[in-house]
Design a protein around this motif. Structure first.
Motif, PDB file in Angstrom:
ATOM      1  N   PHE A 118     -23.902   9.729  11.847  1.00 60.20           N
ATOM      2  CA  PHE A 118     -23.665  10.489  10.612  1.00 60.20           C
ATOM      3  C   PHE A 118     -23.441  11.964  10.914  1.00 60.20           C
ATOM      4  O   PHE A 118     -22.495  12.582  10.408  1.00 60.20           O
ATOM      5  CB  PHE A 118     -24.850  10.298   9.665  1.00 60.20           C
ATOM      6  N   ILE A 119     -24.297  12.553  11.737  1.00 60.66           N
ATOM      7  CA  ILE A 119     -24.154  13.967  12.081  1.00 60.66           C
ATOM      8  C   ILE A 119     -22.813  14.221  12.779  1.00 60.66           C
ATOM      9  O   ILE A 119     -22.139  15.224  12.535  1.00 60.66           O
ATOM     10  CB  ILE A 119     -25.314  14.431  12.986  1.00 60.66           C
ATOM     11  N   SER A 120     -22.405  13.301  13.638  1.00 61.24           N
ATOM     12  CA  SER A 120     -21.183  13.498  14.420  1.00 61.24           C
ATOM     13  C   SER A 120     -19.919  13.457  13.570  1.00 61.24           C
ATOM     14  O   SER A 120     -18.870  13.928  14.009  1.00 61.24           O
ATOM     15  CB  SER A 120     -21.088  12.453  15.531  1.00 61.24           C
ATOM     16  N   THR A 121     -20.000  12.892  12.345  1.00 56.62           N
ATOM     17  CA  THR A 121     -18.806  12.826  11.501  1.00 56.62           C
ATOM     18  C   THR A 121     -18.389  14.185  10.966  1.00 56.62           C
ATOM     19  O   THR A 121     -17.234  14.367  10.562  1.00 56.62           O
ATOM     20  CB  THR A 121     -19.036  11.865  10.316  1.00 56.62           C
ATOM     21  N   PHE A 122     -19.313  15.141  10.930  1.00 55.45           N
ATOM     22  CA  PHE A 122     -18.943  16.492  10.468  1.00 55.45           C
ATOM     23  C   PHE A 122     -19.298  17.572  11.484  1.00 55.45           C
ATOM     24  O   PHE A 122     -19.081  18.759  11.224  1.00 55.45           O
ATOM     25  CB  PHE A 122     -19.622  16.805   9.121  1.00 55.45           C
ATOM     26  N   ALA A 123     -19.851  17.196  12.636  1.00 50.29           N
ATOM     27  CA  ALA A 123     -20.207  18.178  13.662  1.00 50.29           C
ATOM     28  C   ALA A 123     -18.956  18.712  14.344  1.00 50.29           C
ATOM     29  O   ALA A 123     -17.913  18.043  14.386  1.00 50.29           O
ATOM     30  CB  ALA A 123     -21.151  17.555  14.684  1.00 50.29           C
ATOM     31  N   THR A 124     -19.074  19.907  14.890  1.00 52.94           N
ATOM     32  CA  THR A 124     -17.945  20.526  15.575  1.00 52.94           C
ATOM     33  C   THR A 124     -17.831  20.096  17.035  1.00 52.94           C
ATOM     34  O   THR A 124     -16.772  20.219  17.628  1.00 52.94           O
ATOM     35  CB  THR A 124     -18.084  22.052  15.516  1.00 52.94           C
ATOM     36  N   SER A 125     -18.919  19.614  17.625  1.00 56.20           N
ATOM     37  CA  SER A 125     -18.897  19.176  19.019  1.00 56.20           C
ATOM     38  C   SER A 125     -20.070  18.232  19.258  1.00 56.20           C
ATOM     39  O   SER A 125     -21.021  18.187  18.464  1.00 56.20           O
ATOM     40  CB  SER A 125     -18.980  20.375  19.971  1.00 56.20           C
ATOM     41  N   ASN A 126     -19.994  17.503  20.360  1.00 55.21           N
ATOM     42  CA  ASN A 126     -21.098  16.593  20.678  1.00 55.21           C
ATOM     43  C   ASN A 126     -22.360  17.359  21.081  1.00 55.21           C
ATOM     44  O   ASN A 126     -23.480  16.877  20.878  1.00 55.21           O
ATOM     45  CB  ASN A 126     -20.689  15.616  21.774  1.00 55.21           C
ATOM     46  N   ILE A 127     -22.205  18.570  21.639  1.00 54.14           N
ATOM     47  CA  ILE A 127     -23.369  19.382  21.986  1.00 54.14           C
ATOM     48  C   ILE A 127     -24.117  19.792  20.721  1.00 54.14           C
ATOM     49  O   ILE A 127     -25.357  19.746  20.670  1.00 54.14           O
ATOM     50  CB  ILE A 127     -22.947  20.623  22.786  1.00 54.14           C
TER      51      ILE A 127
END
Length: 304
Positions: A201-210
């Motif tokens: 879920f977080i990765s769907t709107f995050a700017t990078s994997n870090i």
């Protein structure tokens, strides 16, 4: 379409709204990608070595020795699966965008929710394989140590009556294996599944994997400290409606990961009631499903 002056309408190509075959294909590809990650092998070796080295700890009484062995091994499994769930899931969407694989997949008749389900299923399958590998080593270490202690007990109690020897062996075996080990391992997997779904879920709107990993580490610590902070807050500030609303929001937004921490009870030999196990399993399934739904809502409107 016009043929000999006549207008012909071609039937629209339709696809089933939910295809298990498409999800399985995405799951298989995701698992293959994750197995190739160097971080997976590093963490796996770390966990396996930690479990194996627990065999060579300071010699205590056999009850204490088995408690230390279980404590170290189960904690290592919990930390490893949590880290693997976060790190592996955080790389899925950015890697597909960078390799432009996601455009190829979504250009085909593959709904976005099938893509997300397949990705999460690939991570969960990786977690299952990892838990099985660590569990096999854990039980092997327990069995080897149990047999070593049984042999030593037989030599030391050679002059005692057979009844006393059998009683000592039964006590030793009861300390090595108990019925709580398997439920405890299942709960460790459920906790990792929850974290994988939340990371997706977080990765769907995050700017990078870090960024995703940093946010998830922050949430991980909040989840483990949430229960303690909630009790302290209620004791210091009372139970007003505003405080309760705030605490309810925190409880909904951040999963209470302490509910999935039953290692201390397992090590102490405390029986885990089936009602508690079922409640924890349902809670883990609900959290995982809710975060997957939020991931679809976020990913559905994302421009790619």
């Amino acid at each position: 379409m016009s043929v000999c002056g006549y207008e012909l309408s071609l039937p629209e190509v339709k696809h089933r709204p939910l295809s298990l075959a498409r999800i399985v294909a995405i799951t298989g590809n995701t698992l293959t990608e994750l197995v190739r990650l160097k971080i997976f092998y590093f963490l796996l070796i770390f966990a396996l070595l930690l479990i194996g080295n627990s065999l060579f700890m300071a010699r205590l009484s056999f009850q204490q020795e088995f408690q230390v062995l279980k404590d170290v091994s189960l904690d290592a499994m919990s930390i490893f699966t949590s880290l693997l769930a976060i790190v592996a899931t955080a790389q899925l969407l950015p890697r597909d965008v960078e390799d432009r694989t996601i455009y190829t997949i979504l250009a085909k008749p593959v709904p976005r929710y099938e893509y997300l389900i397949g990705k999460l299923a690939g991570v969960l399958l990786l977690l299952v394989l990892s838990v099985l590998a660590m569990s096999a080593l854990f039980f092997a270490v327990l069995f080897v140590r149990e047999q070593m202690l049984i042999s030593a007990t037989g030599r030391e109690a050679a002059g005692l009556p057979p009844e006393q020897i059998q009683e000592a062996i039964r006590s030793l075996r009861a300390s090595a294996f108990n019925a709580n080990l398997l439920p405890g391992i299942v709960i460790i997997f459920l906790k990792a599944s929850l974290l994988a779904s939340l990371t997706l879920f977080i990765s769907t709107f995050a700017t990078s994997n870090i960024f995703t990993v940093v946010v998830m580490v922050f949430i991980y610590f909040i989840g483990h400290l949430q229960a303690t902070a909630r009790e302290y807050w209620l004791q210091e500030h009372g139970g007003g409606w505003l405080a309760r609303v705030f605490l309810a929001f925190v409880a909904l937004a951040f999963p209470d990961l302490q509910l999935f921490n039953l290692v201390d009870d397992i090590v102490a030999g405390t029986a885990i009631p089936m009602a508690l196990l079922a409640k924890t399993a349902v809670l883990g399934g609900v959290y995982t499903s809710v975060y997957l739904f939020f991931a679809w809502v976020s990913f559905h409107g994302k421009e790619l």
